[in-house]
Design a protein around this motif. Structure first.
Motif, mmCIF file in Angstrom:
data_model
loop_
_atom_site.group_PDB
_atom_site.id
_atom_site.type_symbol
_atom_site.label_atom_id
_atom_site.label_comp_id
_atom_site.label_asym_id
_atom_site.label_seq_id
_atom_site.Cartn_x
_atom_site.Cartn_y
_atom_site.Cartn_z
ATOM 1 N N THR A 84 4.969 8.125 -7.458
ATOM 2 C CA THR A 84 4.904 6.758 -6.926
ATOM 3 C C THR A 84 5.989 6.542 -5.888
ATOM 4 O OG1 THR A 84 4.010 5.930 -9.019
ATOM 5 C CG2 THR A 84 4.946 4.307 -7.519
ATOM 6 N N GLN A 85 7.201 7.010 -6.167
ATOM 7 C CA GLN A 85 8.270 6.885 -5.185
ATOM 8 C C GLN A 85 7.986 7.710 -3.936
ATOM 9 O OE1 GLN A 85 11.157 4.979 -4.889
ATOM 10 N NE2 GLN A 85 10.040 3.875 -6.488
ATOM 11 N N ILE B 55 5.620 5.697 -1.903
ATOM 12 C CA ILE B 55 6.322 4.592 -1.238
ATOM 13 C C ILE B 55 7.043 5.088 0.004
ATOM 14 C CG2 ILE B 55 8.245 2.972 -1.467
ATOM 15 C CD1 ILE B 55 7.454 2.614 -4.396
ATOM 16 N N GLN B 56 7.732 6.206 -0.102
ATOM 17 C CA GLN B 56 8.462 6.742 1.048
ATOM 18 C C GLN B 56 7.511 7.140 2.174
ATOM 19 O OE1 GLN B 56 11.726 6.449 1.336
ATOM 20 N NE2 GLN B 56 11.634 5.500 -0.704
ATOM 21 N N LYS B 57 6.346 7.677 1.815
ATOM 22 C CA LYS B 57 5.369 8.030 2.844
ATOM 23 C C LYS B 57 4.833 6.790 3.543
ATOM 24 C CE LYS B 57 3.661 12.503 1.240
ATOM 25 N NZ LYS B 57 2.475 13.347 1.095
ATOM 26 N N LEU B 58 4.567 5.747 2.771
ATOM 27 C CA LEU B 58 4.068 4.509 3.359
ATOM 28 C C LEU B 58 5.127 3.875 4.257
ATOM 29 C CD1 LEU B 58 2.206 2.886 0.322
ATOM 30 C CD2 LEU B 58 1.195 4.000 2.319
ATOM 31 N N LYS B 59 6.367 3.871 3.790
ATOM 32 C CA LYS B 59 7.435 3.303 4.608
ATOM 33 C C LYS B 59 7.606 4.087 5.901
ATOM 34 C CE LYS B 59 10.308 0.971 1.164
ATOM 35 N NZ LYS B 59 11.639 0.912 0.531
ATOM 36 N N GLY B 60 7.573 5.420 5.792
ATOM 37 C CA GLY B 60 7.720 6.245 6.979
ATOM 38 C C GLY B 60 6.606 6.014 7.985
ATOM 39 N N ASN C 66 7.459 -0.350 -6.793
ATOM 40 C CA ASN C 66 8.768 -0.053 -7.375
ATOM 41 C C ASN C 66 8.840 -0.500 -8.828
ATOM 42 O OD1 ASN C 66 10.245 1.240 -5.295
ATOM 43 N ND2 ASN C 66 10.514 -0.709 -4.232
ATOM 44 N N LYS C 67 8.238 -1.651 -9.133
ATOM 45 C CA LYS C 67 8.213 -2.123 -10.517
ATOM 46 C C LYS C 67 7.365 -1.201 -11.383
ATOM 47 C CE LYS C 67 9.120 -6.970 -9.433
ATOM 48 N NZ LYS C 67 8.573 -8.350 -9.386
ATOM 49 N N ALA C 68 6.266 -0.708 -10.804
ATOM 50 C CA ALA C 68 5.442 0.245 -11.544
ATOM 51 C C ALA C 68 6.237 1.514 -11.843
ATOM 52 C CB ALA C 68 4.180 0.578 -10.753
ATOM 53 N N THR C 69 7.068 1.931 -10.898
ATOM 54 C CA THR C 69 7.920 3.104 -11.114
ATOM 55 C C THR C 69 8.911 2.859 -12.245
ATOM 56 O OG1 THR C 69 7.768 3.690 -8.769
ATOM 57 C CG2 THR C 69 9.559 4.679 -10.023
ATOM 58 N N LEU C 70 9.496 1.652 -12.271
ATOM 59 C CA LEU C 70 10.447 1.320 -13.335
ATOM 60 C C LEU C 70 9.766 1.321 -14.707
ATOM 61 C CD1 LEU C 70 12.514 -1.561 -11.658
ATOM 62 C CD2 LEU C 70 13.242 0.785 -12.092
ATOM 63 N N TYR D 196 4.328 -6.008 4.005
ATOM 64 C CA TYR D 196 4.318 -4.798 3.194
ATOM 65 C C TYR D 196 5.263 -4.850 2.007
ATOM 66 C CZ TYR D 196 2.203 -3.026 7.499
ATOM 67 O OH TYR D 196 1.404 -2.848 8.592
ATOM 68 N N GLU D 197 6.328 -5.641 2.115
ATOM 69 C CA GLU D 197 7.345 -5.646 1.067
ATOM 70 C C GLU D 197 6.795 -5.999 -0.314
ATOM 71 O OE1 GLU D 197 10.234 -4.486 0.951
ATOM 72 O OE2 GLU D 197 10.485 -4.032 3.068
ATOM 73 N N PRO D 198 5.882 -6.993 -0.442
ATOM 74 C CA PRO D 198 5.333 -7.257 -1.791
ATOM 75 C C PRO D 198 4.651 -6.038 -2.398
ATOM 76 C CG PRO D 198 4.850 -9.083 -0.318
ATOM 77 C CD PRO D 198 5.419 -7.995 0.530
ATOM 78 N N LEU D 199 3.938 -5.261 -1.563
ATOM 79 C CA LEU D 199 3.294 -4.051 -2.061
ATOM 80 C C LEU D 199 4.323 -3.048 -2.551
ATOM 81 C CD1 LEU D 199 0.890 -2.136 -2.467
ATOM 82 C CD2 LEU D 199 1.112 -1.494 -0.043
ATOM 83 N N PHE D 200 5.390 -2.858 -1.761
ATOM 84 C CA PHE D 200 6.438 -1.924 -2.156
ATOM 85 C C PHE D 200 7.148 -2.402 -3.426
ATOM 86 C CE2 PHE D 200 6.774 -0.797 2.583
ATOM 87 C CZ PHE D 200 5.802 0.178 2.447
ATOM 88 N N ASN D 201 7.331 -3.719 -3.554
ATOM 89 C CA ASN D 201 7.974 -4.259 -4.745
ATOM 90 C C ASN D 201 7.138 -3.985 -5.992
ATOM 91 O OD1 ASN D 201 10.170 -5.257 -3.312
ATOM 92 N ND2 ASN D 201 9.253 -7.267 -3.001
#
Length: 306
Positions: free
Chosen positions: A41-42, A45-50, A176-180, A168-173
């Motif tokens: 998942t992380q 996220i990094q791929k999407l951010k990039g 990130n919560k799913a990762t936690l 995009y930030e809500p999606l990343f949030n």
């Protein structure tokens, strides 16, 4: 001879505690699946951010007709105000942060609006004069949004400065919560795996106390006595880790690449691949072996004493 003896002892231990061994395999499998899911998942996220952050634009919306924003109290942005914004963007203090600037007139905005929303019931109530002229800005570093925001927000003729990262930030949030959550579940399951490994090895050691005592009397070293027990735990944990890798591989292959990527082929998104699963496979197997080894050493220091 020693190697054959160790193999026979491992076989005996696994057979005697078959149900516990299967439990260790299953718990290790579940826990490391959660660990791998969190890592993947992380990675996603990094791929999407990039990919997305590189394409993110800052939109400087100029005042349209009848805006209620205080900076638009004088009405639609004038040519002088538009030129002033462009001058600020070209200034030596701001221009180094900007990769490109594109001006979109309200007529161009209307054309795009018409293409996307002409089928909506409220479209007939809109006109070209309701559109915002705007500057679309790409930054050399998307993290430097505040540089543009500070110099343009509150300026006459500017209605709003919007960073598309807000979309995009809500999606990343959420991700990130799913990762936690996955990490928390993985931690609980790893603890259960450690307890099961120690219990399995303890039962195995207690069931072979007589053999252990004989080996001690004939001069066998601690390492030689403890090695079969350690390998039992390591083998069970490694099988569980292997199953976790297989499950993650199939999940990425058929869920992400097979279904998600196909169903969302209109959106250019860099998804994780089975190659990413293979990259984390040694890590998952290493974690399993380390946990089993540590659990074994702690348990055997007590239960192989004679």
């Amino acid at each position: 001879m020693r190697f054959q003896f160790i193999l026979s002892e491992i076989g005996i231990g696994l057979r005697r505690n078959l149900s516990m061994t299967i439990s260790v395999i299953l718990v290790t499998f579940v826990s490391l699946t959660f660990v791998g899911a969190g890592i993947l998942t992380q990675t996603q996220i990094q791929k999407l951010k990039g990919e997305w952050y590189d394409k993110v634009e800052i939109s400087v919306y100029l005042c349209p007709r009848d805006s209620s924003v205080p900076t638009c109290a004088d009405g639609e942005a004038t040519d002088a105000q538009i030129a002033e914004v462009k001058q600020i963007l070209d200034s030596p203090e701001v221009s180094p942060e900007i990769r490109s600037v594109e001006f979109e007139s309200k007529e161009q905005a209307w054309t795009s609006f018409e293409e996307n929303f002409s089928d909506r019931w409220w479209f007939s109530e809109m006109t070209v004069d309701d559109m915002n002229a705007s500057y679309r800005i790409k930054l050399t570093n998307p993290q430097q949004y505040e540089v543009i925001n500070e110099v343009l927000t509150g300026r006459a003729g500017v209605e709003q400065v919007r960073d598309q990262r807000e979309v995009y930030e809500p999606l990343f949030n959420v991700m990130n919560k799913a990762t936690l959550v996955a990490s928390g579940l993985a931690g609980v399951m790893l603890l259960a795996a450690i307890l099961l490994i120690t219990t399995t090895i303890r039962l195995s050691a207690m069931s072979r106390q007589r053999e252990t005592g004989i080996m001690r009397l004939v001069g066998a070293s601690n390492f030689f006595i403890q090695l079969p027990f350690m390998l039992e735990g390591a083998i069970a944990a490694t099988i569980g880790a292997g199953l976790a890798v297989v499950a993650l591989w199939f999940g990425v292959k058929y869920l992400v690449q097979g279904w998600l990527e196909t169903s969302m082929d209109t959106i250019a998104v860099p998804y994780i691949t089975t190659g990413d699963v293979l990259l984390i496979a040694p890590l998952l197997i290493g974690v399993a072996v380390i946990l089993a080894t540590i659990s074994s050493i702690v348990t055997l220091s007590r239960y192989t004493k004679v």
